[in-house]
Write a protein that holds these residues in place. Structure first.
Motif, PDB file in Angstrom:
ATOM      1  N   MET A 179       0.841  -1.191   0.000  1.00 34.94           N
ATOM      2  CA  MET A 179       0.000   0.000   0.000  1.00 34.94           C
ATOM      3  C   MET A 179       0.878   1.244   0.000  1.00 34.94           C
ATOM      4  O   MET A 179       0.960   1.971   0.970  1.00 34.94           O
ATOM      5  CB  MET A 179      -0.908  -0.027   1.233  1.00 34.94           C
ATOM      6  CG  MET A 179      -1.644  -1.338   1.407  1.00 34.94           C
ATOM      7  SD  MET A 179      -2.432  -1.520   3.008  1.00 34.94           S
ATOM      8  CE  MET A 179      -3.996  -0.778   2.653  1.00 34.94           C
ATOM      9  N   LEU A 180       1.539   1.519  -1.108  1.00 34.75           N
ATOM     10  CA  LEU A 180       2.475   2.638  -1.196  1.00 34.75           C
ATOM     11  C   LEU A 180       1.783   3.892  -1.710  1.00 34.75           C
ATOM     12  O   LEU A 180       0.998   3.835  -2.653  1.00 34.75           O
ATOM     13  CB  LEU A 180       3.632   2.285  -2.136  1.00 34.75           C
ATOM     14  CG  LEU A 180       4.400   0.997  -1.826  1.00 34.75           C
ATOM     15  CD1 LEU A 180       5.461   0.741  -2.870  1.00 34.75           C
ATOM     16  CD2 LEU A 180       5.001   1.044  -0.439  1.00 34.75           C
ATOM     17  N   GLY A 181       2.078   5.026  -1.060  1.00 34.68           N
ATOM     18  CA  GLY A 181       1.617   6.320  -1.560  1.00 34.68           C
ATOM     19  C   GLY A 181       0.117   6.538  -1.510  1.00 34.68           C
ATOM     20  O   GLY A 181      -0.443   7.190  -2.385  1.00 34.68           O
ATOM     21  N   LEU A 182      -0.558   6.045  -0.478  1.00 38.15           N
ATOM     22  CA  LEU A 182      -2.011   6.218  -0.373  1.00 38.15           C
ATOM     23  C   LEU A 182      -2.362   7.432   0.476  1.00 38.15           C
ATOM     24  O   LEU A 182      -1.758   7.673   1.513  1.00 38.15           O
ATOM     25  CB  LEU A 182      -2.666   4.976   0.239  1.00 38.15           C
ATOM     26  CG  LEU A 182      -2.527   3.682  -0.550  1.00 38.15           C
ATOM     27  CD1 LEU A 182      -3.241   2.548   0.153  1.00 38.15           C
ATOM     28  CD2 LEU A 182      -3.059   3.849  -1.961  1.00 38.15           C
ATOM     29  N   ASN A 183      -3.360   8.175   0.035  1.00 38.45           N
ATOM     30  CA  ASN A 183      -3.867   9.305   0.802  1.00 38.45           C
ATOM     31  C   ASN A 183      -5.222   8.900   1.371  1.00 38.45           C
ATOM     32  O   ASN A 183      -6.252   8.999   0.705  1.00 38.45           O
ATOM     33  CB  ASN A 183      -4.001  10.550  -0.076  1.00 38.45           C
ATOM     34  CG  ASN A 183      -4.442  11.759   0.719  1.00 38.45           C
ATOM     35  OD1 ASN A 183      -4.790  11.651   1.899  1.00 38.45           O
ATOM     36  ND2 ASN A 183      -4.438  12.908   0.092  1.00 38.45           N
ATOM     37  N   TRP A 184      -5.199   8.427   2.614  1.00 34.24           N
ATOM     38  CA  TRP A 184      -6.424   7.948   3.267  1.00 34.24           C
ATOM     39  C   TRP A 184      -7.360   9.093   3.625  1.00 34.24           C
ATOM     40  O   TRP A 184      -8.514   8.864   3.951  1.00 34.24           O
ATOM     41  CB  TRP A 184      -6.056   7.151   4.516  1.00 34.24           C
ATOM     42  CG  TRP A 184      -5.350   5.883   4.196  1.00 34.24           C
ATOM     43  CD1 TRP A 184      -3.991   5.682   4.114  1.00 34.24           C
ATOM     44  CD2 TRP A 184      -5.941   4.635   3.847  1.00 34.24           C
ATOM     45  NE1 TRP A 184      -3.715   4.392   3.762  1.00 34.24           N
ATOM     46  CE2 TRP A 184      -4.897   3.715   3.595  1.00 34.24           C
ATOM     47  CE3 TRP A 184      -7.264   4.197   3.735  1.00 34.24           C
ATOM     48  CZ2 TRP A 184      -5.126   2.395   3.241  1.00 34.24           C
ATOM     49  CZ3 TRP A 184      -7.492   2.881   3.388  1.00 34.24           C
ATOM     50  CH2 TRP A 184      -6.440   1.999   3.134  1.00 34.24           C
TER      51      TRP A 184
ATOM     52  N   ILE B 256       2.986  -3.243   3.915  1.00 30.14           N
ATOM     53  CA  ILE B 256       4.004  -2.251   3.559  1.00 30.14           C
ATOM     54  C   ILE B 256       3.240  -0.992   3.196  1.00 30.14           C
ATOM     55  O   ILE B 256       2.533  -0.949   2.190  1.00 30.14           O
ATOM     56  CB  ILE B 256       4.870  -2.734   2.379  1.00 30.14           C
ATOM     57  CG1 ILE B 256       5.588  -4.026   2.763  1.00 30.14           C
ATOM     58  CG2 ILE B 256       5.867  -1.652   1.967  1.00 30.14           C
ATOM     59  CD1 ILE B 256       6.296  -4.693   1.603  1.00 30.14           C
ATOM     60  N   MET B 257       3.342   0.036   4.038  1.00 35.31           N
ATOM     61  CA  MET B 257       2.524   1.248   3.922  1.00 35.31           C
ATOM     62  C   MET B 257       3.396   2.496   3.873  1.00 35.31           C
ATOM     63  O   MET B 257       3.140   3.466   4.571  1.00 35.31           O
ATOM     64  CB  MET B 257       1.543   1.319   5.082  1.00 35.31           C
ATOM     65  CG  MET B 257       0.649   0.111   5.208  1.00 35.31           C
ATOM     66  SD  MET B 257      -0.479   0.213   6.608  1.00 35.31           S
ATOM     67  CE  MET B 257      -1.589   1.494   6.054  1.00 35.31           C
ATOM     68  N   GLU B 258       4.396   2.505   3.048  1.00 36.63           N
ATOM     69  CA  GLU B 258       5.284   3.659   2.966  1.00 36.63           C
ATOM     70  C   GLU B 258       4.589   4.834   2.284  1.00 36.63           C
ATOM     71  O   GLU B 258       3.785   4.653   1.371  1.00 36.63           O
ATOM     72  CB  GLU B 258       6.548   3.297   2.199  1.00 36.63           C
ATOM     73  CG  GLU B 258       7.407   2.273   2.918  1.00 36.63           C
ATOM     74  CD  GLU B 258       8.683   1.975   2.178  1.00 36.63           C
ATOM     75  OE1 GLU B 258       9.438   2.921   1.889  1.00 36.63           O
ATOM     76  OE2 GLU B 258       8.918   0.786   1.890  1.00 36.63           O
ATOM     77  N   ASN B 259       4.915   6.043   2.760  1.00 31.88           N
ATOM     78  CA  ASN B 259       4.423   7.296   2.165  1.00 31.88           C
ATOM     79  C   ASN B 259       2.902   7.395   2.145  1.00 31.88           C
ATOM     80  O   ASN B 259       2.320   7.907   1.192  1.00 31.88           O
ATOM     81  CB  ASN B 259       4.983   7.473   0.741  1.00 31.88           C
ATOM     82  CG  ASN B 259       6.489   7.567   0.756  1.00 31.88           C
ATOM     83  OD1 ASN B 259       7.045   8.461   1.376  1.00 31.88           O
ATOM     84  ND2 ASN B 259       7.145   6.619   0.107  1.00 31.88           N
ATOM     85  N   ASN B 260       2.245   6.920   3.188  1.00 32.03           N
ATOM     86  CA  ASN B 260       0.797   7.069   3.315  1.00 32.03           C
ATOM     87  C   ASN B 260       0.489   8.362   4.055  1.00 32.03           C
ATOM     88  O   ASN B 260       1.290   8.829   4.867  1.00 32.03           O
ATOM     89  CB  ASN B 260       0.200   5.889   4.076  1.00 32.03           C
ATOM     90  CG  ASN B 260      -0.007   4.651   3.210  1.00 32.03           C
ATOM     91  OD1 ASN B 260      -1.052   4.025   3.272  1.00 32.03           O
ATOM     92  ND2 ASN B 260       0.972   4.289   2.407  1.00 32.03           N
ATOM     93  N   VAL B 261      -0.674   8.945   3.776  1.00 28.92           N
ATOM     94  CA  VAL B 261      -1.096  10.175   4.434  1.00 28.92           C
ATOM     95  C   VAL B 261      -2.431   9.924   5.144  1.00 28.92           C
ATOM     96  O   VAL B 261      -3.394   9.455   4.539  1.00 28.92           O
ATOM     97  CB  VAL B 261      -1.264  11.337   3.427  1.00 28.92           C
ATOM     98  CG1 VAL B 261      -1.825  12.570   4.116  1.00 28.92           C
ATOM     99  CG2 VAL B 261       0.065  11.651   2.759  1.00 28.92           C
ATOM    100  N   PHE B 262      -2.436  10.232   6.445  1.00 29.80           N
ATOM    101  CA  PHE B 262      -3.638  10.183   7.261  1.00 29.80           C
ATOM    102  C   PHE B 262      -3.794  11.585   7.847  1.00 29.80           C
ATOM    103  O   PHE B 262      -3.143  11.918   8.826  1.00 29.80           O
ATOM    104  CB  PHE B 262      -3.499   9.171   8.395  1.00 29.80           C
ATOM    105  CG  PHE B 262      -3.255   7.747   7.957  1.00 29.80           C
ATOM    106  CD1 PHE B 262      -4.312   6.877   7.771  1.00 29.80           C
ATOM    107  CD2 PHE B 262      -1.962   7.284   7.742  1.00 29.80           C
ATOM    108  CE1 PHE B 262      -4.096   5.563   7.382  1.00 29.80           C
ATOM    109  CE2 PHE B 262      -1.724   5.972   7.357  1.00 29.80           C
ATOM    110  CZ  PHE B 262      -2.804   5.112   7.178  1.00 29.80           C
TER     111      PHE B 262
END
Length: 190
Positions: free
Chosen positions: A77-82, A97-103
């Motif tokens: 899950m790379l680069g997701l904007n939740w 793998i959740m690199e570069n996610n935005v919460f």
């Protein structure tokens, strides 16, 4: 594979490569195994009590998407904007793998991350009270104006959070990792 505005109930989908967007689709108690939603737009989609196993959701766009009771296991899950989910997310993550996610601007109270890599992710203006970060790598994660009251970081590593810009009431940490909380105080430890 999936149609726009279509409803799916108790479906089991394996090795599906989504080549097209499917806005407005609804999924209830569905299981997705080894599927790819990479760079797909899931605009206004609803996922209620769905499970994602070893799926690639990298760079997926989620404008108006709803995830309620979702479970993610061993997903990329790379680069997701939740933040596009409207500020509320009810999910659990294990081995992802959740690199570069935005919460950002979200209520993530009681959310659970287990054995996840959250490197370079951002938690800004987010409520994370009673959240659990169990065995997670938080390298270069940014916590800003986050409510971390009663959150549990005891088994996680590589975290840094500014105690002056985040709420840390009864937040649980363990040594030696908790020493990182002193980094912004301009002190010398010997």
């Amino acid at each position: 594979m999936f149609s726009e505005q279509e409803a799916y109930e108790r479906g089991e989908f394996a090795r599906v490569e989504c080549g097209e967007d499917f806005p407005g689709a609804t999924f209830y108690r569905c299981v997705f195994t080894d599927c790819s939603f990479q760079a797909r737009r899931l605009e206004e989609c609803t996922f209620d009590d769905c499970t994602f196993v070893r799926c690639n959701l990298s760079l997926m766009e989620m404008a108006g998407a709803v995830f309620t009771g979702a479970k993610f296991a061993d997903c990329k899950m790379l680069g997701l904007n939740w933040s596009g989910t409207g500020g509320f997310l009810s999910a659990s993550y294990s081995g992802c793998i959740m690199e570069n996610n935005v919460f950002a601007d979200m209520n993530l109270s009681r959310i659970r991350f287990t054995s996840c890599l959250l490197a370079n992710s951002t938690f800004s203006h987010t409520r994370l009270s009673h959240a659990v970060f169990d065995d997670c790598d938080l390298t270069q994660c940014c916590f800003h104006q986050a409510d971390l009251s009663h959150a549990d970081f005891r088994t996680s590593r590589n975290y840094y959070m500014n105690a002056e810009t985040n709420t840390l009431k009864k937040t649980r940490f363990s040594l030696p990792e908790a020493v990182s909380l002193l980094a912004n105080l301009d002190i010398v430890l010997e």
